[in-house]
Design an enzyme around this catalytic site. Structure first.
Site, mmCIF file in Angstrom:
data_model
loop_
_atom_site.group_PDB
_atom_site.id
_atom_site.type_symbol
_atom_site.label_atom_id
_atom_site.label_comp_id
_atom_site.label_asym_id
_atom_site.label_seq_id
_atom_site.Cartn_x
_atom_site.Cartn_y
_atom_site.Cartn_z
ATOM 1 C CD GLU A 56 -19.690 1.436 21.286
ATOM 2 O OE1 GLU A 56 -20.616 2.268 21.323
ATOM 3 O OE2 GLU A 56 -18.500 1.757 21.136
ATOM 4 C CB SER A 82 2.109 -8.659 -39.461
ATOM 5 O OG SER A 82 3.338 -7.956 -39.460
#
Length: 541
Positions: free
Chosen positions: A111, A500
């Site tokens: 870069e 239940s």
């Protein structure tokens, strides 16, 4: 002509010098215009500078980068393993003094080769880029330095305009005056976006190679350093060819800069790159549980702290228990769904549609995880009806035996125990179906050919929670069959019948009325009428 005689007044007066007249000359005009233009030019430059800088951010905050940078918050199980992550920017902070120097060199070579020589702006690089673009009649090369890229990343947008470039240049020179080169590199290496949701080199190393930045080789470093130019376009998952081409360019720049030798460069070019997608713990570990943790953290600490604070959240979840719970729910739902019967093929293809479908399957092919369903096409059925051939692509095929699909009767609650006796009772050539690989025989030896079993996605859903009643510690949490398909958490969001759990209230009422363990009640039909005349007769489900 005779002279006029002098009068008595004139005799006593001294002679007077003639007054000079100011003359406008060309030279004076030029000087005046030059001064005026200089004043106007100075005013314009000052006004332009004020316009460009009056609202520029204060760069002194960059000194506190480590304390303010958004970091990943991690969720851990009872053994400390990561089972979830919260973040806006996925970043792992690695101080520059701990960064491998070769990683830094790769970015500088790719870069900004003159990074250690310029003061924020590389005038030589700008001139070179201008000439290159002029010759090509298009923008092929940029002249931005690492400092300029950093200024744009922190403070500016990616808008392509002269004003933005000028502001970027001013910020770059200010940053170079305020920060050392090492400090700028520290900011750049941890802040830059490198594609696939990764910010900074450590996150990129995890994303692409499943490694830390210290474990990368030169070839892998060069690939990561290739990303800033175009993170989305050069993503090796989306564009492997473009990524490798750019990586080789970076290797060449590293060689030209003297960061690596010719031998190292050639070795890096020849090394085969293997990129591995990073597993997403939010989806793969305990997604419903992690989502509950996220909601709690946002409510208790706020979004900013949760998504940017780099927190470590430790929970009581047990990874082995969670895996067992997830597998149990998946297995139970599939078994229940198969007992309801086979709902039919996903799609039915004619003879001309089969080759096209096989090509589509080739394009979408990926190696299946254990227990994962795969889409295939029935390409032939045995004459005796005891098996068929299923293709997963143009060159991937296997067999599906009757024994591995005998459950595939048409849905019918009245015939729950019925099993088909021929494959063609459920399937036809051209059917697009789901199968699972069953590649081992009963003795555990590898089969000669790939064997499949018929599968289908369950319509029913379930939830499971495993916890310790005394402490409330949660060991496993499953809110549905698949978080990718349904985020509705049936543990805490669904309404359910008590089942239940309601029996103790019934039994307590019976005991209170004088019933005992030996009381016999007749299970005969009975009806009740309410005050408005509605009749209700209890029945089994």
């Amino acid at each position: 002509m005779p002279r006029r005689p002098t009068t008595s007044r004139e005799k006593g007066r001294a002679p007077q010098a003639r007054r000079p007249r100011w003359r406008v000359t060309f030279g004076r005009v030029v000087i005046g215009l030059a001064i005026l233009l200089a004043l106007l030019g100075g005013a314009f430059v000052w006004g332009l500078y004020y316009y460009l800088t009056y609202d520029l951010p204060n760069i002194t905050s960059l000194k506190d980068y480590a304390d303010t940078v958004p970091l990943v918050t991690t969720v851990h199980d009872d053994s400390g393993e990561v089972i979830g992550e919260f973040y806006k920017e996925r970043r792992r902070l690695v101080p520059i003094e701990q960064m491998p120097r070769m990683m830094v060199n790769a970015f500088v070579a790719a870069e900004d080769q003159r990074f250690f020589e310029h003061g924020g702006l590389d005038y030589f690089g700008i001139a070179r880029a201008f000439i290159t673009n002029l010759r090509a009649s298009e923008t092929r090369q940029g002249g931005s330095t690492l400092t300029q890229q950093l200024a744009r990343t922190f403070f500016l947008s990616r808008e392509k305009s002269i004003v933005r470039k000028l502001r970027e240049a001013i910020l770059s020179t200010r940053m170079e005056a305020f920060l050392s080169k090492e400090e700028i590199l520290n900011l750049y290496m941890n802040q830059i976006y490198l594609g696939h949701g990764a910010y900074g080199v450590e996150a990129a190393a995890e994303n692409y190679f499943g490694k830390t930045v210290h474990e990368l080789n030169v070839a892998e470093m060069a690939l990561i350093a290739a990303m800033p130019k175009a993170p989305s376009r050069l993503n090796p998952y989306r564009n492997p060819t473009g990524a490798v081409n750019r990586q080789r360019y970076v290797i060449g720049r590293m060689l030209d800069s003297g960061f690596i030798t010719e031998v190292q460069a050639e070795k890096a070019r020849r090394r085969r790159l293997v990129v591995n997608p990073r597993p997403n713990p939010n989806l793969d570990e305990a997604p419903y549980f992690t989502e509950v943790v996220r909601q709690y953290m946002v409510k208790a600490y706020g979004e900013k702290e949760t998504f940017e604070g780099g927190l470590k959240i430790y929970t009581t979840l047990n990874r082995a228990g969670q895996a067992a719970a997830t597998a149990a729910v998946a297995r139970g739902l599939r078994e229940l769904d198969k007992r309801q019967g086979y709902r039919g093929a996903l799609n039915k293809l004619g003879p001309s549609g089969i080759p096209e479908m096989l090509v589509q399957l080739d394009d979408k092919w990926k190696a299946p995880k254990e227990g994962e369903s795969l889409r295939g096409v029935v390409t032939s059925i045995a004459r005796d009806g005891q098996g068929c051939e299923v293709s997963l692509g143009t060159n991937r095929r296997g067999t599906l035996a009757l024994a591995d699909m005998s459950w595939a009767r048409p849905p019918n609650p009245e015939r729950a125990s019925y099993q088909i006796t021929r494959v063609d009772q459920a399937l036809e050539v051209g059917d697009v179906i789901l199968v699972k690989i069953k590649d081992k025989d009963e003795k555990g030896a590898k089969a000669d050919t790939v064997q499949f079993e018929l599968d289908q996605e369950p319509l029913v859903q379930a939830a499971l929670v495993a916890l310790e009643p005394v402490t409330g510690h949660i060991y496993a949490w499953v809110g549905g069959s698949d978080f990718r398909k349904t985020q509705f958490d049936r543990v805490i969001q669904s309404r359910r019948q008590p089942g239940s759990a309601f029996k103790p209230f019934v039994y307590a009422t019976a005991l209170d009325r004088g019933f005992g363990p030996t009381t016999i009640l007749l299970d005969s039909p009975v009806s009740y009428r309410d005050l408005v005349g509605t009749v209700w007769s209890p029945k089994n489900y």
